[in-house]
Design a protein around this motif. Structure first.
Motif, PDB file in Angstrom:
ATOM      1  N   SER A 107      18.486  26.337  12.918  1.00  0.00           N
ATOM      2  CA  SER A 107      18.265  25.954  11.525  1.00  0.00           C
ATOM      3  C   SER A 107      16.882  25.323  11.354  1.00  0.00           C
ATOM      4  O   SER A 107      16.431  24.543  12.197  1.00  0.00           O
ATOM      5  CB  SER A 107      19.335  24.941  11.102  1.00  0.00           C
ATOM      6  OG  SER A 107      18.981  24.345   9.886  1.00  0.00           O
ATOM      7  N   GLY A 122      25.122  26.904   9.219  1.00  0.00           N
ATOM      8  CA  GLY A 122      24.808  27.267   7.848  1.00  0.00           C
ATOM      9  C   GLY A 122      25.100  28.741   7.643  1.00  0.00           C
ATOM     10  O   GLY A 122      24.827  29.563   8.521  1.00  0.00           O
ATOM     11  N   GLU A 137      24.041  31.617   5.092  1.00  0.00           N
ATOM     12  CA  GLU A 137      23.147  31.937   3.979  1.00  0.00           C
ATOM     13  C   GLU A 137      23.643  33.181   3.260  1.00  0.00           C
ATOM     14  O   GLU A 137      23.884  34.218   3.878  1.00  0.00           O
ATOM     15  CB  GLU A 137      21.721  32.172   4.503  1.00  0.00           C
ATOM     16  CG  GLU A 137      20.745  32.466   3.385  1.00  0.00           C
ATOM     17  CD  GLU A 137      19.309  32.615   3.875  1.00  0.00           C
ATOM     18  OE1 GLU A 137      18.955  32.060   4.927  1.00  0.00           O
ATOM     19  OE2 GLU A 137      18.547  33.312   3.179  1.00  0.00           O
ATOM     20  N   GLU A 138      23.779  33.051   1.956  1.00  0.00           N
ATOM     21  CA  GLU A 138      24.204  34.189   1.152  1.00  0.00           C
ATOM     22  C   GLU A 138      22.970  35.011   0.781  1.00  0.00           C
ATOM     23  O   GLU A 138      21.839  34.529   0.888  1.00  0.00           O
ATOM     24  CB  GLU A 138      24.922  33.684  -0.103  1.00  0.00           C
ATOM     25  CG  GLU A 138      26.218  32.990   0.243  1.00  0.00           C
ATOM     26  CD  GLU A 138      26.766  32.162  -0.905  1.00  0.00           C
ATOM     27  OE1 GLU A 138      26.167  32.158  -1.995  1.00  0.00           O
ATOM     28  OE2 GLU A 138      27.803  31.522  -0.680  1.00  0.00           O
ATOM     29  N   GLY A 170      20.021  33.592  -0.939  1.00  0.00           N
ATOM     30  CA  GLY A 170      19.233  32.550  -0.289  1.00  0.00           C
ATOM     31  C   GLY A 170      19.919  31.192  -0.262  1.00  0.00           C
ATOM     32  O   GLY A 170      19.467  30.272   0.408  1.00  0.00           O
ATOM     33  N   HIS A 171      21.041  31.065  -0.971  1.00  0.00           N
ATOM     34  CA  HIS A 171      21.760  29.789  -0.984  1.00  0.00           C
ATOM     35  C   HIS A 171      22.482  29.612   0.360  1.00  0.00           C
ATOM     36  O   HIS A 171      23.123  30.535   0.850  1.00  0.00           O
ATOM     37  CB  HIS A 171      22.762  29.801  -2.137  1.00  0.00           C
ATOM     38  CG  HIS A 171      23.627  28.593  -2.167  1.00  0.00           C
ATOM     39  ND1 HIS A 171      23.130  27.349  -2.487  1.00  0.00           N
ATOM     40  CD2 HIS A 171      24.943  28.419  -1.894  1.00  0.00           C
ATOM     41  CE1 HIS A 171      24.113  26.468  -2.401  1.00  0.00           C
ATOM     42  NE2 HIS A 171      25.217  27.089  -2.059  1.00  0.00           N
ATOM     43  N   ILE A 172      22.373  28.421   0.953  1.00  0.00           N
ATOM     44  CA  ILE A 172      23.025  28.189   2.247  1.00  0.00           C
ATOM     45  C   ILE A 172      24.122  27.139   2.094  1.00  0.00           C
ATOM     46  O   ILE A 172      23.888  26.063   1.540  1.00  0.00           O
ATOM     47  CB  ILE A 172      22.027  27.709   3.323  1.00  0.00           C
ATOM     48  CG1 ILE A 172      20.821  28.661   3.401  1.00  0.00           C
ATOM     49  CG2 ILE A 172      22.702  27.609   4.680  1.00  0.00           C
ATOM     50  CD1 ILE A 172      19.772  28.263   4.422  1.00  0.00           C
ATOM     51  N   TYR A 230      24.403  38.475   4.851  1.00  0.00           N
ATOM     52  CA  TYR A 230      24.568  37.097   5.341  1.00  0.00           C
ATOM     53  C   TYR A 230      23.620  36.787   6.491  1.00  0.00           C
ATOM     54  O   TYR A 230      23.330  37.663   7.314  1.00  0.00           O
ATOM     55  CB  TYR A 230      25.992  36.881   5.872  1.00  0.00           C
ATOM     56  CG  TYR A 230      27.036  36.748   4.810  1.00  0.00           C
ATOM     57  CD1 TYR A 230      27.041  35.652   3.959  1.00  0.00           C
ATOM     58  CD2 TYR A 230      28.019  37.712   4.657  1.00  0.00           C
ATOM     59  CE1 TYR A 230      28.005  35.517   2.981  1.00  0.00           C
ATOM     60  CE2 TYR A 230      28.988  37.585   3.689  1.00  0.00           C
ATOM     61  CZ  TYR A 230      28.979  36.487   2.841  1.00  0.00           C
ATOM     62  OH  TYR A 230      29.929  36.365   1.888  1.00  0.00           O
ATOM     63  N   ARG A 231      23.168  35.533   6.569  1.00  0.00           N
ATOM     64  CA  ARG A 231      22.455  35.049   7.757  1.00  0.00           C
ATOM     65  C   ARG A 231      23.114  33.761   8.198  1.00  0.00           C
ATOM     66  O   ARG A 231      23.544  32.956   7.371  1.00  0.00           O
ATOM     67  CB  ARG A 231      20.991  34.762   7.422  1.00  0.00           C
ATOM     68  CG  ARG A 231      20.182  36.010   7.223  1.00  0.00           C
ATOM     69  CD  ARG A 231      18.738  35.654   7.021  1.00  0.00           C
ATOM     70  NE  ARG A 231      18.113  35.232   8.290  1.00  0.00           N
ATOM     71  CZ  ARG A 231      16.810  34.993   8.398  1.00  0.00           C
ATOM     72  NH1 ARG A 231      16.019  35.085   7.351  1.00  0.00           N
ATOM     73  NH2 ARG A 231      16.284  34.642   9.556  1.00  0.00           N
ATOM     74  N   TRP A 245      22.807  30.164  10.378  1.00  0.00           N
ATOM     75  CA  TRP A 245      21.845  29.186  10.921  1.00  0.00           C
ATOM     76  C   TRP A 245      22.598  28.173  11.769  1.00  0.00           C
ATOM     77  O   TRP A 245      23.544  27.551  11.293  1.00  0.00           O
ATOM     78  CB  TRP A 245      21.134  28.462   9.765  1.00  0.00           C
ATOM     79  CG  TRP A 245      20.323  29.395   8.927  1.00  0.00           C
ATOM     80  CD1 TRP A 245      20.662  29.885   7.705  1.00  0.00           C
ATOM     81  CD2 TRP A 245      19.050  29.965   9.255  1.00  0.00           C
ATOM     82  NE1 TRP A 245      19.675  30.729   7.244  1.00  0.00           N
ATOM     83  CE2 TRP A 245      18.672  30.797   8.172  1.00  0.00           C
ATOM     84  CE3 TRP A 245      18.186  29.860  10.355  1.00  0.00           C
ATOM     85  CZ2 TRP A 245      17.480  31.514   8.155  1.00  0.00           C
ATOM     86  CZ3 TRP A 245      16.991  30.569  10.335  1.00  0.00           C
ATOM     87  CH2 TRP A 245      16.644  31.380   9.245  1.00  0.00           C
TER      88      TRP A 245
END
Ligand code: OXD
Ligand code: MN
Length: 596
Positions: free
Chosen positions: A391, A235, A237-238, A241-243, A273-274, A276
Motif C-alpha cells: 500500500s 485495501g 480498490e474499485e 479508484g475508491h479504496i 479490482y486492485r 493493496w
C-alpha cells in the motif's frame, strides 16, 4: 564500528544497568545505516550465524539456522507478569514480577560475556505517528539485529523520538546458552518491559512483534482506548479508484498472509479490482476525530511461513522474497539458493536440510518417516516495500479507515462461508467465540475444537474477560463502527473435500462484505447473523457443482445448539470478569436457535 549514545537519561541508565547484569564485552548502538547493516552481515557470515546465498540469484539474501529445539514460539514458557494474577487472566501463564525478574536474572547474569550487546532503538509504526510506539531492544544476536532492521523502523530516527518523550518499551534479549530448560519469554506490562532469554527463534526474540505489538500493546491499548490486534489489513480498490480497507483476524495457519496479498481471480478481473497490502499480521486501530476506526500496521516487514509459499498460493510474496530477505531453517541448494516443501519449480535432487545435514527428497529417518528438507515452521523475513502490491499508505501517520472487520476460523462443518453480525455487540460475541478445529497437520485429536477469540488467545497481554469489555467500549466510541463478519474458507462436504476453492476466489466473498457495508445488497437473517442471497455472490468464471453455495451458506441449527455447550464452557473460565453483554448474546443466540 561507530559507537554513539543518547541524551535520554532514562535510556542511558537502563542500558548501563542491563549491561552490568549481562556483562557484554562491548556495546554497539544500531543507527539504521546501510553501512552498519552490511558490516553486521559480514561479521555474522564469518561467525557462522548466517550463511551467504547466491547474490546473483538472491541479491541481499542470507540463510540462518536455529537450534533444532528452537523453531517456534514456546507458549508454555511465555508469561505475563502482573502484580495480580487475575489481571493476567486464565488465558495467560502468570508469574509475580519479583519472582519472574529473579528467575530470569539468574539466566541473564553474565550471559553476554565474550559477546557484543547491540542497542536497537525502534519505532513500531511510522516514526512520529500518533499511533506509533518506541521500543529499545538490547540483544547479543546479530540475527536479531538484522531481522529488526527489516521488521521495524530501527535506528537514529527512532532514537530521536526519545529526545521529546521518555516513553519506550524496555526489551531485553539474550541467547544465553540457547538452552530450552533456561528459556523464558516474560512480559511485565506494568513496567513496559519484556525479558526474553534462551531462544533464537523469531517469534520469541524479535521483541517488537508478538511481545510488544500484541501483548504489551494490548495492555497499553486498553488504558489508552485503542485496539492492538492480530489482524491483516488490506485495501480493495474499485475500478473508480475508491479504496475500502478491511482488517481480518484468523488464527495462525489459516492463510492470513495469502489473503492480505490476494490476486483477483480471472472472472472478476474484468471489474478492475486492485488489492493493496497494508499488513499481514498486526493492526493497531484508533478512533479518529471523524468517529471512524483507522488502522496502521506497526511492522515494516513480513516474518512469514515458507512451506507452501509458491506462485499459485501467493505470487506477490514470491516476488517480495527475491531480494533483501533473511531465510530461516529452509533447504540450501547446491547453487546457493533456497527451497522448501511446496516451493516453485522442481524438487531439488539434493541439498542441505534445515539442520545442516546432507538431504535428498524422500529420505527416511530411523523410524521410516520421510525427512522434510525445510522445517515446517521455516520462515522468511522480508521488507514490506518489496511487495509489488504494498500500500502507498504504509507511511501515512493516520493509517487507513476500516470499513469491515472479519473474524474467521477453520471449521469443517459448523460455520458458513461468510456471515455478518447483527451489530457491534453481537460482532464482539462472534469474535469472542471464534474457534478452529485441529487438522491432521497438528499434534492432537483431529477435529478437536480450540477456542481462539479474535485470534488473540496467545497474544492478549491481560485478562481476556476485560479484553472483551474493552472491545464493547470501543464500539461505543465510534460514530460509524465497522461492520463485523465471520468467514470460514474451510467448510467441507460429506467426503471431507473443501467446498470453496479459497485463495483469490475469496475476493468474491469480500465483494459481498463491502456491498453490505455500503448497503448495496440485502441479506438473509438466520439465528447466527446475516448470510448472503446466493445471487449476490458474483460467480463469473468460477464453476462449482450445483448446490455448493447452498451448502456453503447453510446454518445447521442442531450443530449450533451443540456449539453452545463449548462456548458456555469457555466463557465460564472467565468467571466474573466476563462482561454481562457476552452472556446476553449467548442467551439470545440460544433463544434464536431454539425458536420453532
Ligand atoms: C505468527 C503467528 O508467526 O501467529 O505470526 O504464529
Ligand atoms: Mn501471527
Amino acid at each position: 564500528m561507530k559507537k554513539f549514545s543518547t541524551h535520554n537519561k532514562k535510556l542511558k541508565d537502563w542500558v548501563t544497568k542491563m549491561a552490568k547484569m549481562c556483562q557484554p564485552d562491548d556495546i554497539v548502538w544500531i543507527d539504521g545505516s546501510a553501512a552498519q547493516k552490511e558490516q553486521l552481515e559480514k561479521e555474522a557470515i564469518v561467525s557462522g550465524e548466517l550463511i551467504g546465498l547466491n547474490q546473483d540469484k538472491l541479491p541481499g539474501c542470507v540463510l540462518h539456522r536455529t537450534k533444532p529445539d528452537d523453531v517456534a514460539r514456546t507458549e508454555h514458557l511465555t508469561f505475563i507478569c502482573t502484580k495480580k494474577k487475575r489481571d493476567a487472566g486464565p488465558n495467560n501463564n502468570w508469574m509475580a514480577p519479583s519472582a519472574a525478574y529473579k528467575k530470569a536474572r539468574s539466566i541473564f547474569k553474565d550471559s553476554m560475556r565474550g559477546r557484543t550487546m547491540y542497542v536497537i532503538p525502534f519505532s513500531m509504526g511510522p516514526v512520529g505517528s500518533p499511533f506509533s510506539k518506541i521500543g529499545v531492544e538490547l540483544t547479543d544476536s546479530r540475527y536479531v539485529v538484522l531481522n529488526m532492521l527489516i521488521m521495524t523502523r530501527a535506528g537514529v530516527a527512532a532514537l530521536k523520538q526519545l529526545e521529546k518523550d521518555d516513553h519506550f518499551t524496555k526489551c531485553l534479549h539474550s541467547k544465553a546458552q540457547l538452552d530450552i530448560n533456561k528459556r523464558l519469554i516474560m512480559h511485565f506490562p506494568e513496567d513496559n518491559t519484556i525479558w526474553s532469554v534462551g531462544s533464537g527463534y523469531g517469534g520469541n526474540v524479535l521483541l517488537g512483534k508478538k511481545c510488544l505489538s500484541l501483548r504489551i500493546a494490548s495492555f497499553i491499548a486498553r488504558k489508552e482506548r485503542w485496539l492492538a490486534e492480530h489482524m491483516l489489513i488490506m485495501g480493495i480498490e474499485e475500478p473508480n479508484g475508491h479504496i475500502e480497507y478491511i482488517a481480518a483476524a484468523f488464527p495462525s495457519a489459516c492463510g492470513k498472509t495469502n489473503l492480505a496479498m490476494l490476486v483477483p481471480p480471472e472472472g472478476l478481473k474484468i471489474k478492475g479490482y486492485r488489492i493493496w497490502t497494508v499488513g499481514d499480521d498486526i493492526a493497531w486501530m484508533r478512533v479518529d476525530s471523524d468517529g471512524q476506526l483507522w488502522a496502521i500496521n506497526p511492522e515494516a516487514g513480513f516474518f512469514g511461513v515458507a512451506p507452501g509459499t509458491n506462485s499459485k498460493t501467493n505470487p506477490n510474496m514470491v516476488e517480495t522474497i527475491k531480494k533483501d530477505t533473511i531465510y530461516t531453517n529452509v533447504v540450501l541448494k547446491p547453487d546457493g539458493t533456497v527451497w522448501w516443501e511446496g516451493a516453485d519449480g522442481e524438487v531439488p535432487a539434493e541439498g542441505i536440510d534445515w539442520i545442516g545435514r546432507p538431504w535428498k527428497p524422500g529420505m527416511k529417518d530411523a523410524s521410516g518417516k520421510v525427512v522434510l528438507g525445510a522445517n515446517a515452521n521455516s520462515r522468511f523475513t522480508a521488507p514490506i516495500v518489496n511487495c509489488p502490491i504494498a500500500s502507498f499508505r504504509l507511511e501515512q501517520h493516520h493509517g487507513v479507515p476500516i470499513s469491515a472487520i472479519i473474524f474467521g476460523g477453520r471449521r469443517a462443518h459448523l460455520a458458513p462461508l461468510i456471515y455478518e453480525s447483527f451489530n457491534w455487540q453481537h460482532g464482539v460475541f462472534v469474535g469472542a467465540t471464534m474457534a478452529s478445529e485441529r487438522t491432521a497437520a497438528q499434534v492432537g485429536a483431529v477435529g478437536e475444537v480450540r477456542r481462539d477469540p479474535m485470534a488473540m488467545l496467545p497474544f492478549c497481554g491481560y485478562n481476556m474477560g476485560s479484553y472483551f469489555g474493552h472491545w464493547l467500549n470501543m464500539g461505543k466510541k465510534m460514530k460509524k463502527p465497522p461492520k463485523i463478519f465471520h468467514a470460514n474458507w474451510f467448510r467441507t462436504d460429506e467426503n471431507g473435500k473443501f467446498l470453496w476453492p479459497g485463495f483469490g476466489e475469496n475476493l468474491r466473498v469480500l465483494e459481498w462484505v463491502l456491498d453490505r457495508c455500503n448497503n448495496k445488497v440485502n441479506a438473509i437473517e438466520t439465528p447466527i447473523g446475516y448470510v448472503p442471497f446466493i445471487s449476490d455472490i458474483d460467480m463469473t468464471g468460477l464453476h462449482v457443482p450445483e448446490g455448493t453455495l447452498e451448502k456453503l451458506f447453510d446454518v445447521d441449527k442442531k450443530s449450533w445448539i451443540e456449539e453452545l455447550k463449548g462456548i458456555r464452557k469457555f466463557f465460564e473460565m472467565f468467571k466474573k470478569d466476563l462482561p454481562k453483554e457476552m452472556w446476553e448474546e449467548y442467551e439470545e443466540l440460544a433463544l434464536r436457535l431454539k425458536k420453532q
